[in-house]
Design a protein around this motif. Structure first.
Motif, PDB file in Angstrom:
ATOM      1  N   GLU A  21     -15.687  -9.872   3.182  1.00  0.00           N
ATOM      2  CA  GLU A  21     -14.292 -10.242   2.948  1.00  0.00           C
ATOM      3  C   GLU A  21     -13.954 -10.254   1.459  1.00  0.00           C
ATOM      4  O   GLU A  21     -12.868  -9.824   1.058  1.00  0.00           O
ATOM      5  CB  GLU A  21     -14.010 -11.611   3.564  1.00  0.00           C
ATOM      6  CG  GLU A  21     -13.973 -11.579   5.080  1.00  0.00           C
ATOM      7  CD  GLU A  21     -13.867 -12.957   5.701  1.00  0.00           C
ATOM      8  OE1 GLU A  21     -14.119 -13.970   5.009  1.00  0.00           O
ATOM      9  OE2 GLU A  21     -13.545 -13.026   6.893  1.00  0.00           O
ATOM     10  N   LYS A  22     -14.884 -10.730   0.639  1.00  0.00           N
ATOM     11  CA  LYS A  22     -14.652 -10.773  -0.815  1.00  0.00           C
ATOM     12  C   LYS A  22     -14.482  -9.358  -1.377  1.00  0.00           C
ATOM     13  O   LYS A  22     -13.587  -9.093  -2.171  1.00  0.00           O
ATOM     14  CB  LYS A  22     -15.827 -11.477  -1.489  1.00  0.00           C
ATOM     15  CG  LYS A  22     -15.675 -11.626  -2.974  1.00  0.00           C
ATOM     16  CD  LYS A  22     -16.880 -12.332  -3.560  1.00  0.00           C
ATOM     17  CE  LYS A  22     -16.839 -12.280  -5.073  1.00  0.00           C
ATOM     18  NZ  LYS A  22     -18.087 -12.668  -5.692  1.00  0.00           N
ATOM     19  N   LYS A  26     -10.534  -6.514  -2.782  1.00  0.00           N
ATOM     20  CA  LYS A  26     -10.285  -5.627  -3.914  1.00  0.00           C
ATOM     21  C   LYS A  26      -9.526  -4.353  -3.517  1.00  0.00           C
ATOM     22  O   LYS A  26      -9.043  -3.634  -4.387  1.00  0.00           O
ATOM     23  CB  LYS A  26     -11.607  -5.237  -4.578  1.00  0.00           C
ATOM     24  CG  LYS A  26     -12.334  -6.414  -5.175  1.00  0.00           C
ATOM     25  CD  LYS A  26     -13.666  -6.009  -5.748  1.00  0.00           C
ATOM     26  CE  LYS A  26     -14.409  -7.218  -6.279  1.00  0.00           C
ATOM     27  NZ  LYS A  26     -15.729  -6.877  -6.796  1.00  0.00           N
ATOM     28  N   LEU A  27      -9.426  -4.080  -2.225  1.00  0.00           N
ATOM     29  CA  LEU A  27      -8.759  -2.859  -1.770  1.00  0.00           C
ATOM     30  C   LEU A  27      -7.282  -2.812  -2.175  1.00  0.00           C
ATOM     31  O   LEU A  27      -6.737  -1.737  -2.377  1.00  0.00           O
ATOM     32  CB  LEU A  27      -8.871  -2.707  -0.250  1.00  0.00           C
ATOM     33  CG  LEU A  27     -10.131  -2.067   0.280  1.00  0.00           C
ATOM     34  CD1 LEU A  27     -10.098  -2.021   1.792  1.00  0.00           C
ATOM     35  CD2 LEU A  27     -10.323  -0.675  -0.270  1.00  0.00           C
ATOM     36  N   PHE A  28      -6.640  -3.972  -2.293  1.00  0.00           N
ATOM     37  CA  PHE A  28      -5.224  -3.999  -2.656  1.00  0.00           C
ATOM     38  C   PHE A  28      -4.965  -3.432  -4.039  1.00  0.00           C
ATOM     39  O   PHE A  28      -3.853  -3.026  -4.338  1.00  0.00           O
ATOM     40  CB  PHE A  28      -4.662  -5.418  -2.571  1.00  0.00           C
ATOM     41  CG  PHE A  28      -3.989  -5.695  -1.258  1.00  0.00           C
ATOM     42  CD1 PHE A  28      -2.954  -4.892  -0.807  1.00  0.00           C
ATOM     43  CD2 PHE A  28      -4.392  -6.752  -0.474  1.00  0.00           C
ATOM     44  CE1 PHE A  28      -2.335  -5.133   0.396  1.00  0.00           C
ATOM     45  CE2 PHE A  28      -3.778  -7.008   0.737  1.00  0.00           C
ATOM     46  CZ  PHE A  28      -2.749  -6.198   1.170  1.00  0.00           C
ATOM     47  N   GLN A  29      -5.991  -3.396  -4.896  1.00  0.00           N
ATOM     48  CA  GLN A  29      -5.828  -2.802  -6.218  1.00  0.00           C
ATOM     49  C   GLN A  29      -5.528  -1.306  -6.117  1.00  0.00           C
ATOM     50  O   GLN A  29      -4.899  -0.736  -6.991  1.00  0.00           O
ATOM     51  CB  GLN A  29      -7.099  -2.969  -7.050  1.00  0.00           C
ATOM     52  CG  GLN A  29      -7.466  -4.393  -7.355  1.00  0.00           C
ATOM     53  CD  GLN A  29      -8.827  -4.481  -8.032  1.00  0.00           C
ATOM     54  OE1 GLN A  29      -9.478  -3.474  -8.280  1.00  0.00           O
ATOM     55  NE2 GLN A  29      -9.250  -5.701  -8.331  1.00  0.00           N
ATOM     56  N   ASP A  80     -21.343  -1.446   0.552  1.00  0.00           N
ATOM     57  CA  ASP A  80     -20.907  -1.059  -0.790  1.00  0.00           C
ATOM     58  C   ASP A  80     -20.696   0.445  -0.895  1.00  0.00           C
ATOM     59  O   ASP A  80     -19.704   0.911  -1.466  1.00  0.00           O
ATOM     60  CB  ASP A  80     -21.910  -1.517  -1.848  1.00  0.00           C
ATOM     61  CG  ASP A  80     -21.873  -3.026  -2.069  1.00  0.00           C
ATOM     62  OD1 ASP A  80     -20.894  -3.663  -1.634  1.00  0.00           O
ATOM     63  OD2 ASP A  80     -22.830  -3.549  -2.665  1.00  0.00           O
ATOM     64  N   GLU A  81     -21.627   1.221  -0.344  1.00  0.00           N
ATOM     65  CA  GLU A  81     -21.499   2.686  -0.356  1.00  0.00           C
ATOM     66  C   GLU A  81     -20.238   3.116   0.401  1.00  0.00           C
ATOM     67  O   GLU A  81     -19.486   3.969  -0.060  1.00  0.00           O
ATOM     68  CB  GLU A  81     -22.725   3.336   0.283  1.00  0.00           C
ATOM     69  CG  GLU A  81     -24.003   3.167  -0.509  1.00  0.00           C
ATOM     70  CD  GLU A  81     -24.122   4.185  -1.616  1.00  0.00           C
ATOM     71  OE1 GLU A  81     -23.586   5.287  -1.470  1.00  0.00           O
ATOM     72  OE2 GLU A  81     -24.752   3.844  -2.628  1.00  0.00           O
ATOM     73  N   ALA A  82     -20.039   2.530   1.577  1.00  0.00           N
ATOM     74  CA  ALA A  82     -18.871   2.882   2.388  1.00  0.00           C
ATOM     75  C   ALA A  82     -17.576   2.483   1.682  1.00  0.00           C
ATOM     76  O   ALA A  82     -16.607   3.243   1.668  1.00  0.00           O
ATOM     77  CB  ALA A  82     -18.967   2.206   3.755  1.00  0.00           C
ATOM     78  N   VAL A  86     -14.472   4.937   0.627  1.00  0.00           N
ATOM     79  CA  VAL A  86     -13.105   4.781   1.123  1.00  0.00           C
ATOM     80  C   VAL A  86     -12.133   4.583  -0.043  1.00  0.00           C
ATOM     81  O   VAL A  86     -10.998   5.077  -0.006  1.00  0.00           O
ATOM     82  CB  VAL A  86     -13.007   3.647   2.176  1.00  0.00           C
ATOM     83  CG1 VAL A  86     -12.870   2.282   1.561  1.00  0.00           C
ATOM     84  CG2 VAL A  86     -11.852   3.896   3.129  1.00  0.00           C
ATOM     85  N   ILE A  87     -12.562   3.911  -1.101  1.00  0.00           N
ATOM     86  CA  ILE A  87     -11.721   3.762  -2.293  1.00  0.00           C
ATOM     87  C   ILE A  87     -11.442   5.128  -2.912  1.00  0.00           C
ATOM     88  O   ILE A  87     -10.311   5.433  -3.302  1.00  0.00           O
ATOM     89  CB  ILE A  87     -12.373   2.800  -3.308  1.00  0.00           C
ATOM     90  CG1 ILE A  87     -12.267   1.363  -2.799  1.00  0.00           C
ATOM     91  CG2 ILE A  87     -11.724   2.930  -4.681  1.00  0.00           C
ATOM     92  CD1 ILE A  87     -13.074   0.358  -3.591  1.00  0.00           C
TER      93      ILE A  87
END
Length: 99
Positions: A21-22, A26-29, A80-82, A86-87
């Motif tokens: 979740e943490k 960060k995806l919203f960035q 982390d890799e995934a 996706v980012i």
């Protein structure tokens, strides 16, 4: 953003769920219109394969869906890799739309 974390073939401890979740916050960035994120953490019981912890991430943005799957020896590493993949996909799509 609606976050859905599912585990397959095991029960995740609170530490792993908090970690996921943490990192997802960060995806919203990278995109502000993310509506839903599905995370699947799986134990892949392939006898002859060392990489048996799989993380799948599905990100839903209006009109677009992104999907990534990675496997490694730990869930954190797989996730982390995934997440990095996706980012990268989201950044590329945003650049194409801006051009």
């Amino acid at each position: 953003m609606n976050v859905n974390i599912q585990t397959v073939h095991f029960d995740a401890d609170a530490k792993l769920v908090t970690y996921v979740e943490k990192k997802l916050s960060k995806l919203f960035q990278f995109h502000d219109r993310i509506t839903k994120v599905d995370v699947y953490l799986k134990l892949d019981n392939v006898v002859h394969n060392i990489k048996d912890k799989v993380a799948e991430i599905k990100v839903h943005i209006p009109k677009y869906d992104f999907f990534v799957k990675h496997s490694s020896k730990s869930f954190e590493e797989s996730f982390d890799e995934a997440l990095n993949s996706v980012i990268t996909q989201i950044k590329r799509k945003k650049e194409r739309l801006a051009a």
